[in-house]
Design a protein around this motif. Structure first.
Motif, PDB file in Angstrom:
ATOM      1  N   LEU A   1       0.928  -0.999  -0.334  1.00  0.00           N
ATOM      2  CA  LEU A   1      -0.244  -0.108  -0.275  1.00  0.00           C
ATOM      3  C   LEU A   1       1.237   1.147   0.213  1.00  0.00           C
ATOM      4  N   GLY A   2       2.247   0.877   0.480  1.00  0.00           N
ATOM      5  CA  GLY A   2       2.567   1.896   1.115  1.00  0.00           C
ATOM      6  C   GLY A   2       3.558   2.566  -0.721  1.00  0.00           C
ATOM      7  N   PHE A   3       3.920   2.126  -1.779  1.00  0.00           N
ATOM      8  CA  PHE A   3       3.480   2.272  -3.221  1.00  0.00           C
ATOM      9  C   PHE A   3       3.011   2.930  -3.789  1.00  0.00           C
TER      10      PHE A   3
ATOM     11  N   VAL B   1       2.459   4.472 -14.984  1.00  0.00           N
ATOM     12  CA  VAL B   1       3.509   4.397 -13.501  1.00  0.00           C
ATOM     13  C   VAL B   1       2.283   3.364 -12.725  1.00  0.00           C
ATOM     14  N   LEU B   2       1.749   4.933 -12.583  1.00  0.00           N
ATOM     15  CA  LEU B   2       0.346   4.798 -11.791  1.00  0.00           C
ATOM     16  C   LEU B   2      -0.546   3.171 -11.654  1.00  0.00           C
TER      17      LEU B   2
ATOM     18  N   SER C   1       0.433   0.486  -9.028  1.00  0.00           N
ATOM     19  CA  SER C   1      -1.176   0.224  -8.248  1.00  0.00           C
ATOM     20  C   SER C   1      -1.296  -0.982  -8.001  1.00  0.00           C
ATOM     21  N   THR C   2      -1.337  -1.694  -9.491  1.00  0.00           N
ATOM     22  CA  THR C   2      -1.872  -3.153  -9.001  1.00  0.00           C
ATOM     23  C   THR C   2      -1.052  -3.706  -9.048  1.00  0.00           C
ATOM     24  N   TRP C   3       0.659  -3.836  -8.425  1.00  0.00           N
ATOM     25  CA  TRP C   3       0.790  -4.752  -7.776  1.00  0.00           C
ATOM     26  C   TRP C   3       0.853  -4.715  -6.681  1.00  0.00           C
ATOM     27  N   GLY C   4       0.538  -3.328  -5.958  1.00  0.00           N
ATOM     28  CA  GLY C   4       0.766  -3.169  -4.481  1.00  0.00           C
ATOM     29  C   GLY C   4      -0.313  -3.828  -4.422  1.00  0.00           C
ATOM     30  N   LEU C   5      -1.551  -2.700  -4.753  1.00  0.00           N
ATOM     31  CA  LEU C   5      -2.755  -4.036  -4.195  1.00  0.00           C
ATOM     32  C   LEU C   5      -3.090  -5.348  -4.379  1.00  0.00           C
TER      33      LEU C   5
END
Length: 264
Positions: free
Chosen positions: A41-43, A67-68, A72-76
């Motif tokens: 979530l931090g990223f 990039v966002l 976001s896909t990876w972090g979530l």
């Protein structure tokens, strides 16, 4: 340069705020391991705040939103996966070993110094390419495309590896060691996938912004790879796994990190 500095300061403040909230959540739940959910979530938070800063600059808008979306896909996905896996479990033994005991015995102050400050700084440092890319113009689109492709490879290794491991755990007739699918070629396909993702982000947002930006941010994916292989990832997990029956033989024939054909 002022735009990059602003994005970096906002990212640092965002990571710090998230770690403060996470520390209070850890104290309430008596589990330092909640920081693992906050990691992804931090990223996402840094990518979001960097994008907001980037809206006021002349940086490339298309690359900024790409990039966002990818970060976001990876972090979530990572946060959801770790949260789902942690349900019903207590403290992660790694954190008890690091702190010398459970949180309610060692105190929140020690956890802040050894875990939350370190992870907050790591989020800020590893996300440097994201911060730079949000406020910069694209120098070379083929490099950006190469980064997207590498990111895709990384996400496939993560998602497929996790799915194969879940299927293995659900199989009542499973062998003692998981050596199927991607796990036949690397003992840690999820960690390898993570490394690919962040080298892909560096290509997209760091080197894709120019060779100066690339050199200035290359230590970010290097640091992530170091964490994944040596610090908190594969090497640390291997200490426990090597005690399991059949794992030393599996380790002898299977690459630890980079996917390679099994030996023998």
């Amino acid at each position: 340069m002022n735009d990059v500095l602003l994005a970096s300061l906002v990212a640092l403040a965002s990571a710090a705020l998230l770690m403060v909230v996470t520390a209070f959540a850890a104290r309430r739940l008596n589990r330092v391991a909640v920081v693992d959910v906050a990691w992804g979530l931090g990223f996402v938070l840094v990518a979001l705040t960097s994008t907001v800063v980037g809206l006021t600059t002349d940086g490339d808008p298309v690359r900024r939103w790409i990039v966002l979306a990818l970060v976001s896909t990876w972090g979530l996905r990572l946060a959801w996966h770790i949260r789902r896996r942690a349900v019903g479990h207590g403290e992660d033994p790694r954190y008890e070993a690091l702190l010398g005991g459970p949180l309610d015995q060692v105190g929140l102050g020690l956890a802040v110094r050894k875990v939350f400050l370190v992870q907050g700084f790591a989020i800020w440092f590893i996300s440097l390419p994201v911060q730079v890319g949000a406020v910069s113009d694209v120098w070379c689109w083929p490099i950006v495309v190469a980064g997207i492709l590498l990111w895709t490879v990384g996400l496939l290794f993560e998602t497929v590896g996790d799915a194969q491991l879940a299927a293995y755990k659900a199989d009542p007739d499973r062998p003692k060691v998981m050596d199927r699918g991607l796990w036949r070629y690397t003992r840690h396909p999820n960690y390898f996938g993570d490394a690919c993702i962040w080298w892909g982000v560096w290509l997209m947002a760091g080197l894709g912004s120019g060779w100066v930006a690339g050199l200035a941010t290359v230590l970010a994916p290097v640091a992530m790879t170091y964490f994944l292989v040596f610090a908190t990832g594969a090497r640390l997990l291997e200490k426990t796994m090597m005690q399991r029956e059949g794992y030393p033989a599996y380790a002898a024939r299977t690459s630890m990190f980079f996917p390679l054909p099994p030996k023998g």
